[in-house]
Design a protein around this motif. Sequence first.
Motif, PDB file in Angstrom:
ATOM      1  N   PRO B  11       0.840  -1.213   0.000  1.00  0.00           N
ATOM      2  CA  PRO B  11       0.000   0.000   0.000  1.00  0.00           C
ATOM      3  C   PRO B  11       0.866   1.251   0.000  1.00  0.00           C
ATOM      4  O   PRO B  11       2.022   1.214   0.409  1.00  0.00           O
ATOM      5  N   ARG B  12       0.271   2.351  -0.418  1.00  0.00           N
ATOM      6  CA  ARG B  12       1.066   3.553  -0.648  1.00  0.00           C
ATOM      7  C   ARG B  12       1.335   4.335   0.630  1.00  0.00           C
ATOM      8  O   ARG B  12       0.476   4.471   1.493  1.00  0.00           O
ATOM      9  N   ASP B  15      -0.883   7.579   1.125  1.00  0.00           N
ATOM     10  CA  ASP B  15      -2.337   7.494   1.262  1.00  0.00           C
ATOM     11  C   ASP B  15      -2.881   8.051   2.569  1.00  0.00           C
ATOM     12  O   ASP B  15      -3.989   8.570   2.611  1.00  0.00           O
ATOM     13  N   HIS B 503       1.303  13.211  -9.111  1.00  0.00           N
ATOM     14  CA  HIS B 503      -0.037  13.758  -8.915  1.00  0.00           C
ATOM     15  C   HIS B 503      -1.051  12.629  -9.012  1.00  0.00           C
ATOM     16  O   HIS B 503      -2.058  12.733  -9.691  1.00  0.00           O
ATOM     17  N   GLY B 504      -0.710  11.551  -8.303  1.00  0.00           N
ATOM     18  CA  GLY B 504      -1.569  10.377  -8.262  1.00  0.00           C
ATOM     19  C   GLY B 504      -0.833   9.086  -8.568  1.00  0.00           C
ATOM     20  O   GLY B 504      -1.334   7.996  -8.324  1.00  0.00           O
ATOM     21  N   MET B 670       0.712  -3.407  -7.782  1.00  0.00           N
ATOM     22  CA  MET B 670      -0.605  -2.890  -7.427  1.00  0.00           C
ATOM     23  C   MET B 670      -0.811  -1.490  -8.023  1.00  0.00           C
ATOM     24  O   MET B 670      -1.873  -1.182  -8.576  1.00  0.00           O
ATOM     25  N   ILE B 671       0.226  -0.678  -7.915  1.00  0.00           N
ATOM     26  CA  ILE B 671       0.135   0.675  -8.464  1.00  0.00           C
ATOM     27  C   ILE B 671       0.076   0.621  -9.986  1.00  0.00           C
ATOM     28  O   ILE B 671      -0.695   1.352 -10.624  1.00  0.00           O
ATOM     29  N   GLY B 674      -3.328  -0.236 -11.063  1.00  0.00           N
ATOM     30  CA  GLY B 674      -4.197   0.928 -10.868  1.00  0.00           C
ATOM     31  C   GLY B 674      -4.076   1.918 -12.020  1.00  0.00           C
ATOM     32  O   GLY B 674      -5.069   2.496 -12.471  1.00  0.00           O
ATOM     33  N   GLN B 675      -2.845   2.093 -12.506  1.00  0.00           N
ATOM     34  CA  GLN B 675      -2.637   2.980 -13.663  1.00  0.00           C
ATOM     35  C   GLN B 675      -3.362   2.423 -14.886  1.00  0.00           C
ATOM     36  O   GLN B 675      -3.958   3.171 -15.665  1.00  0.00           O
ATOM     37  N   HIS B 677      -6.027   0.434 -14.915  1.00  0.00           N
ATOM     38  CA  HIS B 677      -7.480   0.601 -14.737  1.00  0.00           C
ATOM     39  C   HIS B 677      -7.932   2.010 -15.131  1.00  0.00           C
ATOM     40  O   HIS B 677      -8.903   2.193 -15.855  1.00  0.00           O
ATOM     41  N   GLY B 678      -7.225   2.982 -14.594  1.00  0.00           N
ATOM     42  CA  GLY B 678      -7.623   4.377 -14.817  1.00  0.00           C
ATOM     43  C   GLY B 678      -7.517   4.759 -16.282  1.00  0.00           C
ATOM     44  O   GLY B 678      -8.372   5.477 -16.813  1.00  0.00           O
ATOM     45  N   TYR B 719     -11.835  -4.968 -14.425  1.00  0.00           N
ATOM     46  CA  TYR B 719     -10.903  -5.322 -15.492  1.00  0.00           C
ATOM     47  C   TYR B 719     -10.050  -6.510 -15.064  1.00  0.00           C
ATOM     48  O   TYR B 719      -9.696  -6.643 -13.905  1.00  0.00           O
TER      49      TYR B 719
END
Lengths: 164, 786, 153
Positions: B11-12, B15, B503-504, B670-671, B674-675, B677-678, B719
Amino acid sequence: MPTVTMNVNGRQRSADIDPRTLLVQFLRENLRLTGTHVGCDTSQCGACVVHIDGEAVKACTTLALSCEGSNVLTIEGLANGNELHPMQEAFREHHGLQCGFCTPGMIMTAVDLVRRKGNNLDEKTIREELEGNLCRCTGYHNIVKAIAAGARNMSSMPQSKAAE
Amino acid sequence: MGATGIGAAIPRKEDHRFITGKGRYVDDINRPGQAYAYFLRSPHAHAKINRIDTSAAQNAPGVVEVYTGDDIAADKVGGLICGWLIHSKDGSPMNAGPHPALAQGKVRYVGDHVAVVIADTLAQARDAAEKIEVDYEVLPAVIDLANAQSGAQIHDVAPNNVVYDWHLGDKAATDKAFASAKHVTKLQLVNNRLVPNPMEPRAAVGEYEEGTDSLVLYTTSQNPHVARLVLSAFIGLAPEHKFRVIAPDVGGGFGSKIFIYAEETICVWAARKIRRPVKWNCDRTEAFLCDAHGRDHVTHAELATDAEGKITGLRVSTKANLGAYLSTFASSVPTYLYVPLLSGQYNIPAIYGEVMALYTNTAPVDAYRGAGRPEATFVIERIVEMAARELNMDPAEFRRKNFVTQFPHQTPVIMCYDTGDYDASLKKAQEIHDIAGFASRKAKSESQGKLRGLGYSAYIEACGIAPSAAVGSLGAGVGLWESAEVRVNPIGTVEILTGSHSHGQGHETTFAQLVSDRLGIPIDNVSIVHGDTDKVQMGMGTYGSRSGAVGMSAIFKALDKIEVKAKKVAAHVLEASEGDIEFKDGKFAVKGTDKNADWGTIALQAYIAHKFNGQELEPGLKESAFWDPTNFTFPAGVHICELEVDPATGSTTIEKWTAVDDFGNLINPMIVEGQVHGGIAQGVGQALLEGAIYNEDGQLITASFMDYCMPRAHDVPSYQVGMTTTPCPSNPLGIKGCGEAGAIASPPAVINALTNALGHENLQMPATPERVWKAAQGARLRMAAE
Amino acid sequence: MAMTMKGEVELPADRETVWAKLNDPEVLKVCIPGCQSLEKTADNEMQAVAKVKVGPVSATFKGKVTLSDIDPPNGYRISGEGQGGIAGFAKGGARVALTSADVGTKLSYDVEAQVGGKIAQLGSRMIDGVAKKMADQFFSNFAEAVSPSATAI
C-alpha cells in the motif's frame, strides 16, 4: 451578518457569515477543514460529500445557514483518533485512490452507503450507488473493491461509530 | 528486500494524508493578506475588442486592481509559448501567433482572458467583474476542421489558419507499395475532442517577497521546474534564482497540468504589482473552457496488404485541430508523438503520414493522456481490424502474422523498437479472456435479443520521452532527461529529491521502494521530495509515462554514486581496502572476513569524518545525477473488449475487459494495475461517452459535468489485468512505463468490439446510445429476419 | 446558441391601438419579463435592463433595443443585444407583423436569438424552454395591456 452554529466533528463551531456562504466554503474557509474538496460547480462530482446528522450530503449545494444546530461530520472527523475508520483503511489497503482529490467524498459516500444498504454489498449495488461521485484516476475498479471490503469490516465496529 | 522492495505490491505511503483529509492541494493554501483573482472571459469565439471600460469595476467594493491586456503589454510581460518548433513540408517554420496572457485587441475563443479583477474576496472580485464593459465587434467564428482553411483568419501570421503542413515517411516508397497491393483497406475516422478533467481544477497562489525581491508561485503543475523556466526565461517575470515554484499535492493532471497558462502567469505577475499574494481557483466551467483539450483529429487512412495477408504499406492523412492558440507542447502532439507510432506492433515496410494542423476558434489543444499515441493507435488498430475482416481472416491471426518478431526493429518512421514479445501478450490475453468461450456467450446474448461483439487492440507506445539530443533534432526546445539527488542523513535516513512530480502516480511509494531495495533500509526511512524548485535542483516533470523509466533511472544513477562513496567510507571504518568492501542487504562487509558495518554506521561515519582524512575523502554522503535516456521505451500489450449492445435502446454494456501489458520490470504491481485501470476508463470514456462539442458560434455546449459525460462507476466494468515481461534494455531498472497504456489501448478495442457486434464499420466516437441505436438498426432487421 | 421560434397571438384591440402600444416604451417595459428599465434614447432606439434566469445562471442584461423596418401599422423588426457581464451575452431579433382579424388584431412573430458565454455553457438545455416561456409571458402581458380595460397604461 448572521451567525451560524453547528457541531463539526464533535466540536461546537460558530461564525458570522455572509448568508450566501455554502457549507463547503464554511468548512474550508472558516474552519480550515480543507479535506472536503470542490471539484465542480454543478453538484455532479461528489468531492464535497460530508455527513449532516448522519446522512451524506453534497456540501457544495448546502447553505451553511441551513445547517444551524446540525451535526456535521467531515473526512477529518471520521477516524477514531489515530485509528483509521475501516473504510479509510480499506481504501488504502486496496489502492482505492490515486491523486486523492475525490477520495474524501468517496469515503464519506461509502460510509453512508453501508448505513443504508448494509455490510454485504455486491459490485452492482456499489457501482450504482456511486452515481454521484466522479473519479478520474482509478477507473473505479479498486474503489469498488475497497468499498466492498470496507463495508464488511465495518460490521465489527461499535454500532454508534458505524452509524456516523 | 522482499517485503517493501522492487516488485512488492505494498500500500502507498502517501495514502494516509489523503484518506484523512490532510492532503495539501493548492486551493488548501492560503497566504496572509491574500487577494483573489477573477477572470473576465470572452463570451464570443472570435471578436475584436474595441474598448474595455473598467472604471466602474475599479471603484467597486473591495477591488484592489483591474488589469487588461494593456497593462501586461505596458509591463512587457511576454506571451505564452509553444516549446516545440515544427517545420512544414516546404521547410518553413510553423505559424505561431502571439498568445498574450490577457487579450490584446482580439479574443479568439470563448473563455479567452479579457481582464482580471483582484479584490479582497472572491465574491467581490466576481461582483466587480460584472461591472466591466467590453465593446466587442463580433467576427465570424471558425469551428469546424473541415472549413477551417476557408474561414476567417484567426492569426495574422497564419494564412488559411494553417499552423503547419507537415509530413514524415517515404511517400514514393509508400505509393509504390499501394500500387502493387493486392488489397487496400480504407478508413475515415474522427478522433473526438476530449476535456481532460482531472478532479482537482487548476489553482494558483502568487506571492511577492519584497525583502528579497523574489516571486513564489504555488501551482497545480506536473512540472514545476518547466513552469519556472518558461515564466522566467520566456515570459520574463523574474530570473530563476529569484523565483520559486511549488507544486504541492496535485489532484490529477493527465497532461492538462503540464502547460503554462495565462491564469498562473497573471497571479504571480499581479502579486508583485499589488504587493499582496494573489489566489485564483478555477471553477469547473472555466476548466472546461480553458484547460487545454485533447485529440480532435479527422483522418483518412489506407492500408495495403499483399496476397498472403502481409501489410505492405500505410498511408495516413490527418487534419489536427490545435485551437485558437498554440499551447505549450501542442505542436509536437499530432506530429512526432503521432506518426512515428503508426507502425504499431507491425512490420510495415513503408509508411507515410501527413498532418495539417489548423487554428480554430476553440480552446487550445495539447497533450492529454497518451498524447498522439492514442490517436495513432486508434488509426492502426481500427484499420488492421477492418483489413482482417475484409480479408476474412481472424483479427488476432492477422495481427500475429504481421507482428514484429525480431528486435531491434527499425520502423520507417523514426522509432527503433528495442525489445518486446507481442505474441506472448496476445496469447496470454486470449487465455485470460477465454476467447474460446466467446461463441457460446454470443449465442446466449443473441437468444436474449442482444448483440455481442469482441474487439482487440494491440497497442504500442513510445514513452520516457526521450534522448534529449534526439528530441532536440526534432524541434523540442528542451532536453528530456531527469535529475535526482540522494541525501543521506547522519543517522542513515534518506531523502530523495526528484524532478519528477507525483499527482496520483504514487512516487512517494515506488521511488522509496527502489531506495529501500537498493540500500537495504526500511521504506519508512526514505522520504521523497518533489514539486519545489527551491528544494529540487532541476527537473523536467511527469508526463509521457516517464517518471519510472527516466526519473527512477536518475535516482538509480545517484544511488550508484552513493554506493561508491559509502564504500570508500566503509573501507576506512573497517580498515580494509576499498576493493574488498561488499555492500549487500544494508551491510558493508570486508570480503572473506566477518568484519562488517551497517548502513547507519557508515552514514554517521561519513558525517563525523573521524576515520578518514577530509582532504582525501570529502565528508558527507550526498550525490546527484542526471539521467538522459538512450532511447524511447516501448510498452506494448493487447487489450480485449467484449461488450453487449441492446439494439432496442442502443445502450452498450462492457461485459469483459482483459488487458495484458508488457511494461518491462514492475516496481509495485498494485500501483501499475491501478494505472492500467484508470487509463482504460478514460479510453472507454472517449469511445462511448465523452466529446467536447462547440456549436456553430463557438459556444462550448458541453461545459459542465451535466453535458460532458464523464465515465461513472456503472459505465465501466471490472478489469482483468495480466502482465508479460521483456525488460527494457535502455535503462538500468528495465522499466518501460505504464501511465498512459490504458488510455492508448482502449478506444479501438471498444470500437472494434462494437463494429463486430453491429456487423458494419460505420461508427464514430463517442459511440453514444443514439449513434449505436442508429447503427444497430440494420443488425436488428437481420436478427428479426432470421 | 441560435434559437428560433415562431408564433402568433390574437389581441383584443384594433391594429392602430396595438401598433401604438408596440411603440410605447412604457408598455414594453411592463410586458417584457424581468425588465427593470427601458428608456428611449433616440428615435427607434431604447436602452434596456432586464433580469433573466436560465437554469443555474441568473444575469442582468444591459443593452440597446433597436426598431427597424418600421411599417406602421403593419409591423417592424425589433432587435437587441444585451451584455450580461460574466454570464455572457444574449442577442436576437423578432419580426413582428400585424394583420386585422375578425375580432381585434393578429400578431405574428418570428424570433431568432443567440446566447453566449456562461449562459450557453450551463443553460443551453434550458434556453429554448426559457425563451418560449418568456415569449408566452410577454404576449399574455401584452394582450392584457392592449385590452380595452387596460387602456389606462
